[in-house]
Scaffold this active site. Structure first.
Site, PDB file in Angstrom:
ATOM      1  N   SER A  19       0.823  -1.211   0.000  1.00 27.22           N
ATOM      2  CA  SER A  19       0.000   0.000   0.000  1.00 27.22           C
ATOM      3  C   SER A  19       0.861   1.269   0.000  1.00 27.22           C
ATOM      4  O   SER A  19       0.357   2.344  -0.292  1.00 27.22           O
ATOM      5  CB  SER A  19      -0.871   0.019   1.251  1.00 27.22           C
ATOM      6  OG  SER A  19      -0.042  -0.006   2.392  1.00 27.22           O
ATOM      7  N   TYR A  50      -4.236   0.463   3.775  1.00 27.18           N
ATOM      8  CA  TYR A  50      -5.181  -0.598   3.433  1.00 27.18           C
ATOM      9  C   TYR A  50      -5.809  -1.178   4.715  1.00 27.18           C
ATOM     10  O   TYR A  50      -6.926  -1.676   4.699  1.00 27.18           O
ATOM     11  CB  TYR A  50      -4.454  -1.752   2.731  1.00 27.18           C
ATOM     12  CG  TYR A  50      -4.139  -1.571   1.274  1.00 27.18           C
ATOM     13  CD1 TYR A  50      -4.267  -0.335   0.634  1.00 27.18           C
ATOM     14  CD2 TYR A  50      -3.704  -2.662   0.521  1.00 27.18           C
ATOM     15  CE1 TYR A  50      -3.950  -0.200  -0.714  1.00 27.18           C
ATOM     16  CE2 TYR A  50      -3.398  -2.533  -0.828  1.00 27.18           C
ATOM     17  CZ  TYR A  50      -3.514  -1.316  -1.444  1.00 27.18           C
ATOM     18  OH  TYR A  50      -3.215  -1.197  -2.757  1.00 27.18           O
ATOM     19  N   GLY A  51      -5.013  -1.127   5.779  1.00 23.66           N
ATOM     20  CA  GLY A  51      -5.335  -1.901   6.978  1.00 23.66           C
ATOM     21  C   GLY A  51      -6.630  -1.542   7.673  1.00 23.66           C
ATOM     22  O   GLY A  51      -7.139  -2.324   8.473  1.00 23.66           O
ATOM     23  N   CYS A  81       2.552  -7.127   1.402  1.00 22.67           N
ATOM     24  CA  CYS A  81       1.606  -6.424   2.271  1.00 22.67           C
ATOM     25  C   CYS A  81       0.856  -7.505   3.051  1.00 22.67           C
ATOM     26  O   CYS A  81       0.213  -8.374   2.449  1.00 22.67           O
ATOM     27  CB  CYS A  81       0.641  -5.616   1.409  1.00 22.67           C
ATOM     28  SG  CYS A  81      -0.711  -4.870   2.330  1.00 22.67           S
ATOM     29  N   THR A 193       4.438  -5.014   6.788  1.00 20.24           N
ATOM     30  CA  THR A 193       5.752  -4.775   6.174  1.00 20.24           C
ATOM     31  C   THR A 193       6.277  -3.364   6.446  1.00 20.24           C
ATOM     32  O   THR A 193       7.452  -3.091   6.191  1.00 20.24           O
ATOM     33  CB  THR A 193       5.699  -5.040   4.656  1.00 20.24           C
ATOM     34  OG1 THR A 193       4.608  -4.290   4.098  1.00 20.24           O
ATOM     35  CG2 THR A 193       5.516  -6.505   4.372  1.00 20.24           C
ATOM     36  N   HIS A 194       5.431  -2.494   6.950  1.00 21.24           N
ATOM     37  CA  HIS A 194       5.929  -1.164   7.349  1.00 21.24           C
ATOM     38  C   HIS A 194       6.743  -1.225   8.646  1.00 21.24           C
ATOM     39  O   HIS A 194       7.605  -0.382   8.879  1.00 21.24           O
ATOM     40  CB  HIS A 194       4.754  -0.199   7.595  1.00 21.24           C
ATOM     41  CG  HIS A 194       4.164   0.410   6.361  1.00 21.24           C
ATOM     42  ND1 HIS A 194       3.423  -0.305   5.464  1.00 21.24           N
ATOM     43  CD2 HIS A 194       4.199   1.690   5.897  1.00 21.24           C
ATOM     44  CE1 HIS A 194       3.012   0.500   4.498  1.00 21.24           C
ATOM     45  NE2 HIS A 194       3.470   1.716   4.736  1.00 21.24           N
TER      46      HIS A 194
HETATM   47  N1  DGL Z   1       2.339  -2.654   4.800  1.00 23.19           N
HETATM   48  C1  DGL Z   1       1.050  -3.226   4.761  1.00 23.19           C
HETATM   49  C2  DGL Z   1       0.926  -4.470   5.578  1.00 23.19           C
HETATM   50  O1  DGL Z   1       1.886  -5.223   5.606  1.00 23.19           O
HETATM   51  C3  DGL Z   1      -0.138  -2.331   4.724  1.00 23.19           C
HETATM   52  C4  DGL Z   1      -0.278  -1.271   5.732  1.00 23.19           C
HETATM   53  C5  DGL Z   1      -1.530  -0.455   5.447  1.00 23.19           C
HETATM   54  O2  DGL Z   1      -1.653   0.050   4.333  1.00 23.19           O
HETATM   55  O3  DGL Z   1      -2.386  -0.343   6.330  1.00 23.19           O
HETATM   56  O4  DGL Z   1      -0.093  -4.771   6.133  1.00 23.19           O
END
Ligand code: DGL
Length: 275
Positions: A19, A50-51, A81, A193-194
């Site tokens: 995302s 996205y979460g 993600c 992944t963030h």
């Molecule tokens: N980096 C993503 C994950 O691993 C998405 C974070 C998001 O957009 O909320 O869930």
């Protein structure tokens, strides 16, 4: 498949999407392990996070990202993600003819391998935690492991803003981690992944709470899974150093600044696309 078309597939890039810039933690592991592979990355930062969205919306966004990358031509796709992997991986795998892998199974495997006491904490987005994808995958490997989950929705905006240390992330992290520390976890799975971008602060916060945990993320386990697929399908093997091509759906300049800082090298020209 004849030899010529096999050669062509070898030359195609590995597609990776997230995302926003969190998926670069996976790109970093892939580039270290596969210096000769070309990688095309898409960060859908116009629609981050996205979460906090519904499974239907996340699935639609995931297909938009995968469609864009597949038009470039891919040897395989890595859904970097957790949120999209948690809710859309089956749909993507059924739709595309190239291999599609997500990060949840790899993360589950890494946390099971790391725990000594059988108490694993998982932090992730509301979408990932609500889907229960981590406990499900962990129990498939070992039913005796106790999984303690907590959604940590403020962490993605902190990372996207590059706000990685200091009092604000520290206080936010302590609030999210405390219930798991009380449950005496010995492994903390970063189920987004963030989050590896915040690893130094996460480790400092755990220490301050008197907890010495192994912190696990899925990046290196995903790289291992990619290696197995490349080997199995005989798709590895460019002879020249691989390239990284980055696309975003908004604000390429701010993505570039944070991405360069995070990866430690110049990601080059980042192009903005509509998907
Ligand atoms: N980096 C993503 C994950 O691993 C998405 C974070 C998001 O957009 O909320 O869930």
């Amino acid at each position: 498949m004849n030899k010529a078309s096999k050669l062509q597939i070898r030359e195609l890039p590995i597609g990776v999407f997230d995302s926003g810039l969190g998926g670069l933690t996976v790109v970093s592991a892939l580039r270290q392990r596969f210096p000769f592979e070309n990688i095309v990355y898409l960060g859908d930062n116009a629609r981050v996070p996205y979460g906090t969205r519904s499974a239907e919306t996340i699935t639609r966004y995931a297909h938009n990202c995968a469609d864009f990358l597949s038009e470039i031509g891919l040897k395989m796709l890595v859904v970097a993600c957790n949120t999209a992997s948690a809710v859309a991986i089956d749909s993507l795998q059924n739709y595309f003819s190239f291999p599609v892998i997500g990060v949840i199974k790899a993360g589950a495997r890494a946390s099971v391998a790391a725990t000594l006491t059988g108490k694993v904490g998982v932090i992730g987005t509301e979408g990932t935690i609500g889907s229960k994808a981590y406990p499900r995958e962990i129990y498939k490997i070992n039913t005796s492991i106790e999984v303690f989950q907590n959604a940590a929705p403020l962490l993605v905006p902190l990372v996207e803003e590059g706000w990685l240390e200091g009092e604000v992330p520290r206080l936010v992290l302590e609030r999210y981690l405390l219930p798991m520390v009380k449950n005496d976890i010995d492994v903390l799975m970063l189920g987004c992944t963030h989050y590896p971008v915040l690893k130094a602060q996460i480790s400092a916060s755990l220490k301050k709470m008197g907890k010495d945990c192994t912190i696990v993320d899925s990046a290196s386990s995903v790289a291992l899974e990619v290696a197995q697929i490349l080997e199995l399908k005989k798709m590895a093997g460019n002879k020249i150093k691989g390239t990284l091509e980055c696309y975003v759906t908004d604000l390429p300049a701010s993505f570039t600044t944070v991405a360069n800082r995070f990866l430690g090298y110049d990601v080059g020209v980042v192009k903005r696309v509509d998907i």
